[in-house]
Design a protein around this motif. Structure first.
Motif, PDB file in Angstrom:
ATOM      1  N   UNK A  53       2.581   8.078   4.843  1.00 47.74           N
ATOM      2  CA  UNK A  53       2.432   8.534   5.627  1.00 47.74           C
ATOM      3  C   UNK A  53       3.447   7.788   6.365  1.00 47.74           C
ATOM      4  N   UNK A  54       4.545   7.008   6.434  1.00 54.61           N
ATOM      5  CA  UNK A  54       5.207   6.740   7.637  1.00 54.61           C
ATOM      6  C   UNK A  54       6.367   7.565   7.355  1.00 54.61           C
ATOM      7  N   UNK A  55       6.497   8.310   6.394  1.00 53.60           N
ATOM      8  CA  UNK A  55       7.649   9.242   5.700  1.00 53.60           C
ATOM      9  C   UNK A  55       7.159  10.426   5.630  1.00 53.60           C
ATOM     10  N   UNK A  59       0.900  -1.027  -0.027  1.00 52.96           N
ATOM     11  CA  UNK A  59      -0.241  -0.178   0.410  1.00 52.96           C
ATOM     12  C   UNK A  59       1.356   1.632   0.178  1.00 52.96           C
ATOM     13  N   UNK A  60       1.017   1.867  -1.149  1.00 49.46           N
ATOM     14  CA  UNK A  60       1.747   2.926  -1.200  1.00 49.46           C
ATOM     15  C   UNK A  60       1.367   4.098  -0.469  1.00 49.46           C
ATOM     16  N   UNK A 120       7.034  -4.132   6.259  1.00 49.24           N
ATOM     17  CA  UNK A 120       7.935  -5.171   6.136  1.00 49.24           C
ATOM     18  C   UNK A 120       8.814  -4.297   5.021  1.00 49.24           C
ATOM     19  N   UNK A 121       8.189  -4.118   4.106  1.00 50.14           N
ATOM     20  CA  UNK A 121       8.971  -3.035   2.960  1.00 50.14           C
ATOM     21  C   UNK A 121       9.169  -1.770   3.427  1.00 50.14           C
ATOM     22  N   UNK A 122       8.779  -0.767   4.415  1.00 50.02           N
ATOM     23  CA  UNK A 122       9.035   0.198   4.788  1.00 50.02           C
ATOM     24  C   UNK A 122      10.791  -0.574   5.775  1.00 50.02           C
ATOM     25  N   UNK A 123      10.185  -1.440   6.596  1.00 52.48           N
ATOM     26  CA  UNK A 123      11.674  -1.838   7.353  1.00 52.48           C
ATOM     27  C   UNK A 123      12.683  -2.091   6.779  1.00 52.48           C
ATOM     28  N   UNK A 124      12.312  -2.456   5.129  1.00 48.80           N
ATOM     29  CA  UNK A 124      13.906  -2.268   4.561  1.00 48.80           C
ATOM     30  C   UNK A 124      14.145  -1.305   4.064  1.00 48.80           C
ATOM     31  N   UNK A 125      13.219   0.152   4.550  1.00 51.85           N
ATOM     32  CA  UNK A 125      13.626   0.645   3.082  1.00 51.85           C
ATOM     33  C   UNK A 125      13.471   1.554   2.135  1.00 51.85           C
ATOM     34  N   UNK A 126      12.186   0.812   1.787  1.00 56.82           N
ATOM     35  CA  UNK A 126      11.672   1.548   0.672  1.00 56.82           C
ATOM     36  C   UNK A 126      10.267   2.928   0.843  1.00 56.82           C
ATOM     37  N   UNK A 127      10.534   3.450   0.104  1.00 58.74           N
ATOM     38  CA  UNK A 127       9.474   4.743   0.123  1.00 58.74           C
ATOM     39  C   UNK A 127       8.561   5.020  -0.607  1.00 58.74           C
ATOM     40  N   UNK A 128       8.834   3.926  -2.192  1.00 58.49           N
ATOM     41  CA  UNK A 128       8.585   4.084  -3.344  1.00 58.49           C
ATOM     42  C   UNK A 128       7.533   3.663  -3.992  1.00 58.49           C
ATOM     43  N   UNK A 129       7.268   3.289  -4.942  1.00 52.92           N
ATOM     44  CA  UNK A 129       6.157   2.231  -5.813  1.00 52.92           C
ATOM     45  C   UNK A 129       6.683   2.624  -7.535  1.00 52.92           C
ATOM     46  N   UNK A 130       7.450   1.235  -8.278  1.00 50.18           N
ATOM     47  CA  UNK A 130       7.574   0.164  -7.558  1.00 50.18           C
ATOM     48  C   UNK A 130       9.317   0.482  -7.374  1.00 50.18           C
ATOM     49  N   UNK A 131       9.575  -0.984  -6.828  1.00 50.37           N
ATOM     50  CA  UNK A 131      10.189  -0.647  -6.478  1.00 50.37           C
ATOM     51  C   UNK A 131      10.785  -2.117  -6.429  1.00 50.37           C
ATOM     52  N   UNK A 132      11.654  -2.598  -6.970  1.00 52.07           N
ATOM     53  CA  UNK A 132      12.358  -3.731  -7.441  1.00 52.07           C
ATOM     54  C   UNK A 132      13.749  -4.166  -6.244  1.00 52.07           C
ATOM     55  N   UNK A 133      14.160  -5.527  -5.370  1.00 47.80           N
ATOM     56  CA  UNK A 133      14.554  -5.637  -4.717  1.00 47.80           C
ATOM     57  C   UNK A 133      15.707  -6.701  -4.964  1.00 47.80           C
TER      58      UNK A 133
END
Length: 212
Positions: free
Chosen positions: A45-47, A39-40, A156-169
Motif C-alpha cells: 500500500x505504501x509503495x 504486514x507485507x 518502522x520497517x517502511x521508514x527504514x526503506x523496506x519494501x518486501x519480505x523477507x528482508x534481513x537488516x
C-alpha cells in the motif's frame, strides 16, 4: 557478534524459505537474529504496488519457483490450500507470544510451518485455535496492544526503506529476498566489496512511466 533483524510475513513463501535456510546460509559466522513480524500488505500500500499473487502470470511463476527452491535446498514445503490469505491473525498471534515487536525463533518457525507445511488452509479457524493453544501467548492476540505493535513494526520497517519480505537488516543495510542470503553472508564475513563504495551506487532515472 552482529545483530541480524529478520523481517517476515507468513504470507510470503520466500520468507518461509529464507527462515528455514538462514542457519545453513550463515553457518560458521557469529551473529544473533531478531525476528520481527510485519504486514507485507502495508508495504504494498505504501509503495503503490500489487503483490506477486495479484498478477496472474507472476503468481504462477512464484509458486513454481518456490517449490523448486524448496526441493533444491531440501526444505519441506507444500502450498497452502488457498493463497493469498489474510495473515493478520497469524501475525498477531506470533507477536502476542513475544515482547517489543519481536518473537523468538520457535514462534516464528511454528507460524511459518503452520502455513507452508501440510497443504491445509492457513486461516482455518479451528487450526488457528489449535495453534494458539500450542503457543500459549502471554497476551491477547486480538488486543489493541498487539494490533498496535504490528502496525508499529510495519511503519518502522517502511521508514527504514523496506519494501518486501523477507528482508534481513544488519548495520543499517537491507538484504531482500531468499536470494539475498548469500549477499548477507558476504557482508557478515567482511567482504571488501561492501567497503568499495559499490553499495552506495546511485543511478539517475532515465525515464519515468506516467502515473496517469
Amino acid at each position: 557478534m552482529k545483530r541480524v533483524t529478520f523481517h517476515f510475513d507468513v504470507i510470503s513463501p520466500y520468507a518461509y524459505l529464507a527462515f528455514e535456510h538462514l542457519p545453513q546460509a550463515l553457518q560458521g559466522l557469529s551473529y544473533d537474529v531478531e525476528y520481527r513480524p510485519v504486514l507485507f500488505a502495508g508495504f504494498l500500500k505504501h509503495h503503490g504496488q500489487l503483490g506477486p499473487a495479484e498478477i496472474a502470470p507472476k503468481r504462477d511463476w512464484t509458486y513454481r519457483q518456490v517449490l523448486w527452491l524448496a526441493q533444491a535446498h531440501g526444505i519441506p514445503m507444500q502450498m497452502p490450500a488457498a493463497h493469498p490469505f489474510n495473515p493478520l491473525a497469524l501475525l498477531r498471534l506470533a507477536l502476542a507470544c513475544g515482547t517489543d515487536g519481536k518473537v523468538n525463533r520457535y514462534v516464528a518457525e511454528t507460524v511459518l510451518r503452520h502455513v507452508w507445511r501440510g497443504g491445509a488452509e492457513a486461516a482455518d479457524a479451528p487450526r488457528l485455535q489449535a495453534l494458539q493453544q500450542q503457543l500459549q501467548p502471554v497476551r491477547d492476540p486480538a488486543g489493541d496492544a498487539v494490533k498496535s505493535e504490528l502496525k508499529a513494526n510495519t511503519e518502522a520497517a517502511i521508514a527504514r526503506g523496506l519494501f518486501g519480505v523477507p528482508t534481513c537488516e544488519v548495520d543499517g543495510k537491507l538484504f531482500w529476498g531468499f536470494d539475498g542470503l548469500a549477499m548477507l553472508r558476504a557482508c557478515l564475513q567482511g567482504d571488501a566489496w561492501f567497503a568499495s563504495g559499490a553499495w552506495d551506487v546511485s543511478v539517475p532515472v532515465g525515464i519515468a512511466r506516467p502515473t496517469s
